[in-house]
Write a protein that holds these residues in place. Structure first.
Motif, PDB file in Angstrom:
ATOM      1  N   ALA A 123       0.844  -1.199   0.000  1.00  0.00           N
ATOM      2  CA  ALA A 123       0.000   0.000   0.000  1.00  0.00           C
ATOM      3  C   ALA A 123       0.875   1.242   0.000  1.00  0.00           C
ATOM      4  O   ALA A 123       1.976   1.249   0.543  1.00  0.00           O
ATOM      5  CB  ALA A 123      -0.893   0.005   1.230  1.00  0.00           C
ATOM      6  N   GLU A 167       4.489  -0.014   1.195  1.00  0.00           N
ATOM      7  CA  GLU A 167       4.709  -0.810   2.399  1.00  0.00           C
ATOM      8  C   GLU A 167       3.781  -2.012   2.431  1.00  0.00           C
ATOM      9  O   GLU A 167       2.606  -1.904   2.076  1.00  0.00           O
ATOM     10  CB  GLU A 167       4.431   0.049   3.639  1.00  0.00           C
ATOM     11  CG  GLU A 167       5.414   1.167   3.817  1.00  0.00           C
ATOM     12  CD  GLU A 167       4.973   2.140   4.901  1.00  0.00           C
ATOM     13  OE1 GLU A 167       5.797   2.454   5.763  1.00  0.00           O
ATOM     14  OE2 GLU A 167       3.814   2.575   4.865  1.00  0.00           O
ATOM     15  N   ALA A 168       4.330  -3.143   2.875  1.00  0.00           N
ATOM     16  CA  ALA A 168       3.506  -4.346   3.019  1.00  0.00           C
ATOM     17  C   ALA A 168       2.646  -4.165   4.256  1.00  0.00           C
ATOM     18  O   ALA A 168       3.118  -3.690   5.278  1.00  0.00           O
ATOM     19  CB  ALA A 168       4.390  -5.566   3.168  1.00  0.00           C
ATOM     20  N   GLU A 169       1.397  -4.544   4.143  1.00  0.00           N
ATOM     21  CA  GLU A 169       0.503  -4.279   5.266  1.00  0.00           C
ATOM     22  C   GLU A 169       0.660  -5.277   6.396  1.00  0.00           C
ATOM     23  O   GLU A 169       0.395  -4.963   7.535  1.00  0.00           O
ATOM     24  CB  GLU A 169      -0.929  -4.317   4.776  1.00  0.00           C
ATOM     25  CG  GLU A 169      -1.208  -3.199   3.820  1.00  0.00           C
ATOM     26  CD  GLU A 169      -2.679  -2.966   3.685  1.00  0.00           C
ATOM     27  OE1 GLU A 169      -3.436  -3.908   3.928  1.00  0.00           O
ATOM     28  OE2 GLU A 169      -3.048  -1.839   3.340  1.00  0.00           O
ATOM     29  N   ARG A 170       1.017  -6.477   6.074  1.00  0.00           N
ATOM     30  CA  ARG A 170       1.015  -7.501   7.125  1.00  0.00           C
ATOM     31  C   ARG A 170       2.368  -8.176   7.302  1.00  0.00           C
ATOM     32  O   ARG A 170       2.441  -9.315   7.714  1.00  0.00           O
ATOM     33  CB  ARG A 170      -0.081  -8.521   6.825  1.00  0.00           C
ATOM     34  CG  ARG A 170      -1.450  -7.918   7.061  1.00  0.00           C
ATOM     35  CD  ARG A 170      -2.574  -8.720   6.495  1.00  0.00           C
ATOM     36  NE  ARG A 170      -3.749  -7.889   6.333  1.00  0.00           N
ATOM     37  CZ  ARG A 170      -4.668  -7.682   7.271  1.00  0.00           C
ATOM     38  NH1 ARG A 170      -4.569  -8.287   8.401  1.00  0.00           N
ATOM     39  NH2 ARG A 170      -5.699  -6.892   7.049  1.00  0.00           N
ATOM     40  N   PRO A 193       6.833  -1.551   8.840  1.00  0.00           N
ATOM     41  CA  PRO A 193       6.238  -2.367   7.786  1.00  0.00           C
ATOM     42  C   PRO A 193       7.263  -2.564   6.669  1.00  0.00           C
ATOM     43  O   PRO A 193       8.034  -1.643   6.368  1.00  0.00           O
ATOM     44  CB  PRO A 193       5.071  -1.522   7.286  1.00  0.00           C
ATOM     45  CG  PRO A 193       4.799  -0.565   8.375  1.00  0.00           C
ATOM     46  CD  PRO A 193       6.106  -0.310   9.054  1.00  0.00           C
ATOM     47  N   ARG A 194       7.262  -3.727   6.081  1.00  0.00           N
ATOM     48  CA  ARG A 194       8.266  -4.013   5.066  1.00  0.00           C
ATOM     49  C   ARG A 194       8.134  -3.034   3.895  1.00  0.00           C
ATOM     50  O   ARG A 194       7.033  -2.793   3.399  1.00  0.00           O
ATOM     51  CB  ARG A 194       8.069  -5.444   4.568  1.00  0.00           C
ATOM     52  CG  ARG A 194       9.204  -5.899   3.752  1.00  0.00           C
ATOM     53  CD  ARG A 194       9.167  -7.380   3.546  1.00  0.00           C
ATOM     54  NE  ARG A 194      10.277  -7.756   2.721  1.00  0.00           N
ATOM     55  CZ  ARG A 194      10.369  -8.899   2.088  1.00  0.00           C
ATOM     56  NH1 ARG A 194       9.425  -9.789   2.227  1.00  0.00           N
ATOM     57  NH2 ARG A 194      11.410  -9.175   1.352  1.00  0.00           N
ATOM     58  N   PRO A 233       2.154   2.403  10.101  1.00  0.00           N
ATOM     59  CA  PRO A 233       2.270   2.685   8.731  1.00  0.00           C
ATOM     60  C   PRO A 233       1.234   3.583   8.273  1.00  0.00           C
ATOM     61  O   PRO A 233       0.077   3.356   8.448  1.00  0.00           O
ATOM     62  CB  PRO A 233       1.925   1.333   8.146  1.00  0.00           C
ATOM     63  CG  PRO A 233       1.345   0.546   9.272  1.00  0.00           C
ATOM     64  CD  PRO A 233       1.897   1.119  10.464  1.00  0.00           C
ATOM     65  N   HIS A 261      -2.193   2.201   6.892  1.00  0.00           N
ATOM     66  CA  HIS A 261      -2.496   0.830   7.239  1.00  0.00           C
ATOM     67  C   HIS A 261      -3.869   0.708   7.809  1.00  0.00           C
ATOM     68  O   HIS A 261      -4.414   1.650   8.298  1.00  0.00           O
ATOM     69  CB  HIS A 261      -1.497   0.354   8.263  1.00  0.00           C
ATOM     70  CG  HIS A 261      -0.325  -0.162   7.558  1.00  0.00           C
ATOM     71  ND1 HIS A 261       0.234  -1.336   7.814  1.00  0.00           N
ATOM     72  CD2 HIS A 261       0.336   0.348   6.531  1.00  0.00           C
ATOM     73  CE1 HIS A 261       1.239  -1.510   7.005  1.00  0.00           C
ATOM     74  NE2 HIS A 261       1.311  -0.492   6.222  1.00  0.00           N
ATOM     75  N   PRO A 262      -4.403  -0.487   7.769  1.00  0.00           N
ATOM     76  CA  PRO A 262      -5.713  -0.657   8.352  1.00  0.00           C
ATOM     77  C   PRO A 262      -5.635  -0.225   9.794  1.00  0.00           C
ATOM     78  O   PRO A 262      -4.586  -0.374  10.420  1.00  0.00           O
ATOM     79  CB  PRO A 262      -5.936  -2.152   8.301  1.00  0.00           C
ATOM     80  CG  PRO A 262      -4.922  -2.686   7.388  1.00  0.00           C
ATOM     81  CD  PRO A 262      -3.810  -1.701   7.296  1.00  0.00           C
ATOM     82  N   ARG A 287      -9.322   1.652   6.162  1.00  0.00           N
ATOM     83  CA  ARG A 287      -9.069   0.905   4.960  1.00  0.00           C
ATOM     84  C   ARG A 287     -10.026  -0.250   4.964  1.00  0.00           C
ATOM     85  O   ARG A 287     -10.352  -0.813   5.978  1.00  0.00           O
ATOM     86  CB  ARG A 287      -7.646   0.383   4.969  1.00  0.00           C
ATOM     87  CG  ARG A 287      -7.329  -0.344   3.709  1.00  0.00           C
ATOM     88  CD  ARG A 287      -5.898  -0.802   3.747  1.00  0.00           C
ATOM     89  NE  ARG A 287      -5.798  -1.887   2.804  1.00  0.00           N
ATOM     90  CZ  ARG A 287      -5.732  -1.718   1.512  1.00  0.00           C
ATOM     91  NH1 ARG A 287      -5.749  -0.527   1.004  1.00  0.00           N
ATOM     92  NH2 ARG A 287      -5.663  -2.749   0.704  1.00  0.00           N
TER      93      ARG A 287
END
Lengths: 382, 367
Positions: free
Chosen positions: A122, A135-138, A268-269, B39, B42-43, B195
């Motif tokens: 995202a 950035e990766a969210e998870r 986040p990655r 982030p 982010h959610p 989100r």
């Protein structure tokens, strides 16, 4: 003898039916499991696995109870290829069958390719903000940043997968070892008061003033885990201490070693790009007199210094930006309508389903057309 | 194709080394601080770093926020006297006020106080339109021996304890107190990013936790509010796109509760599903309709009979013991949903006022 039996097994039509039935059951139970496990965990346990394991609640053992997506898909692929080569020979009246089978094989391989190679991240931008990474969210990463140089930072990014094993991480680019003492996939970080009886989470940085608690993993789609870790920096001459790193802690924590400055941060990655995107304006249009959304759009400036590219792009619903192998979709926005969230999809095999469908379609048309033609000619002759 | 894909795929999760230009802090738009601990984009996470808007008093200078700070300011007068201002949001509501106050007092060499002294020390203060407490400590810094003063304003909302601190020279901080309270008033808790995991092109949706189950004909809030008498102590705040109204209730001991009112066309997705959705917000299991019948009661309202639910549990987002009193009021071809949820004691205290509020609400086409 054994070889013949193997060939018979893998070319059997019964195996095809069994695989299709197992696949249907897998999809059914995998979908139901999302209620308890959440989408991502259910995907990993049911579809991105060779076997599905089960164990009673609280027990630390599990037994395989059902084939996973990779096993069912893999056997189906072998079955399809083996049966095809055993039964069909290349002749003009079988061209349609060949095309259909190749289309299906391509579809299965394409999905495997998507599973392995695709990446979703995202890009969140406030109006006026520029970024050159998504950035990766998870997934988190521990960034060990050598910030000694004036212009550039050298980053050694250690992915969450390696942190989870709580092991020592050595890397040629690091003059010390990063020892992961603890890792919490989901956590909460609190202030540690002077009177608090709880031990400090770590000896350096923010550690003495904070405590970290592990919390249950999040399974619903609206929330996400916030990981934390306690890491120790061990040099050849001894330990420099322990640090608490967490996605809750914004500022990188710094330390020096051998006259070089380092910073540690769990974040986040990140996926850096050779170009940057700036949000010029986000628009959230509604139908006049109502709160009903009509359109969401992000006007962005795309800049790529190495090619001199510098252009404005409008991203809106159903009109993503496709650039450098990535697709930017309008995904969400900040509630004050001053920021946008773009979903960034990198999927090198995105075209395979289209090719598969074309192949299968052509194969079916050819096969039916030749049969129809043969039938019509036969009737005329009769 | 499979082998190369597997090889590439496996290598993607290794340690990566790269050089990047140093990150320059991006100027926040309109003084909006946003902790990037979570982030950007982010959610939303329970307790995720929040965002803040504020109006900067004259003479205050923004400085780079340090660890755990969301915003930081430096104030200095011509004599060189200075003060430091910090905004620290802490997830989890962060301990008791007594513990905190005594810690702050110790930093200026003041003796500890007891629970009974706290109400006398807490000065009411408005923080972003919501009631908070201001604690003022002055004394000698035990380290330096300098006369110093520490102002700390506390507000607990949505599972986060907000601490606004001003620390510095005794006299100077006393002079700056009006600017500090003006700053507190100007604070706005900016919308946190949300989100959804809808398809990329799907219009985003609002606060689902407050919504009735969706129905095809759901018309949400395009119609007017019911006429009602708002009980004393309830403060109306913007409820967002999908709520007809939202009220915040805070007690003197900082406990909080909220009242959400929403409306949906038809039966709003069904009584059982909505009650079970509320139960889910307290970590309670789903009940069958027969089981629900045993725990539900009814109450007369101006629109006819309404269904009442009263449950207690633990809010999974805050891990706090929470009570929920909800009323479902069918009115013609639509249904109104009233939810009082928050601190157990506060909800118990407010239940009668809530019921009266629900019972006496006059609906637009019944006026």
């Amino acid at each position: 003898m054994l070889f013949d039996r193997l060939i018979n097994f893998f070319t059997s039509l019964k195996l095809t039916v069994a695989c299709l039935a197992l696949g249907m059951l897998l999809v059914f139970f995998g979908t139901l499991a999302q209620v308890d496990l959440g989408l991502y965990k259910a995907q990993n346990e049911f579809f991105r696995s060779f076997l599905i394991f089960w164990g009673p609640k609280g027990a630390d053992w599990k037994v395989p109870v059902f084939p996973g997506g990779y096993l069912v898909g893999g056997v189906l692929l072998i079955n399809l290829v083996a049966a095809h080569f055993k039964r069909f020979h290349l002749s003009h009246n079988k061209v349609g069958i060949w095309l259909v089978h190749f289309g299906l094989i391509l579809l299965l391989l394409g999905q495997l390719g998507t599973d392995i190679l695709s990446r979703e991240s995202a890009l969140h931008l406030r109006e006026g903000e520029t970024r050159n990474y998504s950035e990766a969210e998870r997934q988190a990463e521990l960034a060990v940043i050598d910030s000694t140089e004036r212009e550039l930072d050298k980053v050694v990014a250690i992915p969450q997968r390696l942190l989870m094993h709580r092991k020592e991480i050595r890397h040629a680019e690091l003059p010390f070892t990063v020892k992961v003492k603890d890792f919490f996939a989901n956590s909460i970080v609190d202030n540690r008061t002077a009177e608090s009886g709880e031990p400090p989470s770590a000896s350096q940085g923010i550690g003495p003033r904070a405590i970290v608690k592990e919390t249950p993993r999040v399974t619903d789609m609206e929330h996400r885990d916030v990981p934390s870790a306690v890491v120790e920096i061990v040099t050849p001459t001894g330990s420099l201490g322990t640090w608490l790193v967490s996605e809750y802690i914004e500022q990188p924590q710094t330390f020096s070693y051998n006259n070089r400055s380092y910073a540690l941060t769990l974040r986040p990655r990140r996926f850096y790009k050779p170009y940057s995107i700036q949000l010029l304006q986000f628009r959230h249009d509604v139908y006049a007199g109502t709160d009903i959304p009509k359109n969401f759009s992000s006007r962005v400036q795309l800049q790529r210094p190495e090619t001199g590219e510098n252009r404005e792009v409008l991203i809106y619903m159903n009109n993503p930006l496709r650039y450098a192998g990535e697709t930017y979709y309008q995904a969400s926005f900040d509630q004050d309508n001053r920021g946008t969230i773009l979903q960034v999809v990198h999927n090198p095999s995105w075209l395979t389903p289209y090719f598969s469908c074309i192949l299968v379609g052509l194969g079916l048309v050819y096969q039916f057309a030749t049969h129809l033609l043969g039938f019509t000619l036969k009737r005329r002759t009769a | 194709m499979v082998l190369p894909a597997l090889l590439i795929g496996c290598g993607r999760d290794d340690v990566q080394v790269y050089k990047v230009a140093k990150e320059m802090p991006q100027r926040q738009v309109e003084g909006q601080a946003q902790a990037a601990a979570l982030p950007a984009g982010h959610p939303e996470v329970p307790g995720a770093p929040p965002k803040l808007k504020y109006k900067l008093p004259s003479g205050w200078q923004e400085t780079t926020p340090g660890q755990m700070r969301l915003a930081s300011f430096h104030v200095q007068n011509s004599d060189g006297k200075q003060a430091d201002v910090a905004v620290v949001p802490m997830p989890g509501l962060m301990g008791s006020d007594l513990e905190n106050v005594n810690r702050w007092r110790s930093t200026v060499g003041m003796p500890a106080v007891t629970e009974g002294d706290l109400p006398k020390l807490a000065q009411p203060v408005e923080i972003g339109g919501q009631p908070g407490q201001l604690y003022e400590q002055s004394g000698e810094n035990p380290g330096s021996g300098d006369k110093s003063r520490l102002l700390v304003a506390v507000l607990r909302r949505e599972g986060i304890a907000w601490f606004f601190k001003m620390n510095g020279d005794d006299e100077f901080v006393a002079q700056q107190k009006p600017a500090f309270t003006d700053f507190l008033k100007s604070v706005g808790f900016a919308a946190r990013s949300m989100r959804t995991d809808l398809p990329p092109s799907h219009p985003p949706i609002g606060d689902m936790s407050s919504l009735p189950m969706p129905t095809a004909a759901s018309s949400a809030t395009s119609e007017g509010k019911p006429g009602w008498q708002v009980p004393p102590g309830w403060k109306e705040i913007p409820g967002g796109q999908f709520l007809v109204a939202k009220f915040m209730i805070a007690s003197s001991d900082n406990a909080q509760a909220a009242v959400n009112v929403s409306m949906s066309a038809g039966d709003g997705g069904g009584l059982a599903d909505n009650i079970n959705r509320w139960r889910g917000q307290l970590g309670l299991n789903t009940l069958s309709e027969a089981e629900l019948d045993k725990v539900l009661s009814s109450v007369e309202t101006s629109a006819g009979k309404a269904t009442l639910v009263d449950v207690s549990g633990t809010d999974p987002r805050t891990s706090q013991k929470t009570r929920l009193v909800g009323a479902v009021v069918p009115q013609g071809n639509r249904t109104w949903f009233y939810k009082l949820m928050g601190n157990q004691q506060l909800v118990a205290n407010e239940k009668d006022a809530f019921l009266k509020f629900v019972q006496t609400a006059k609906y637009p086409d019944a006026l």
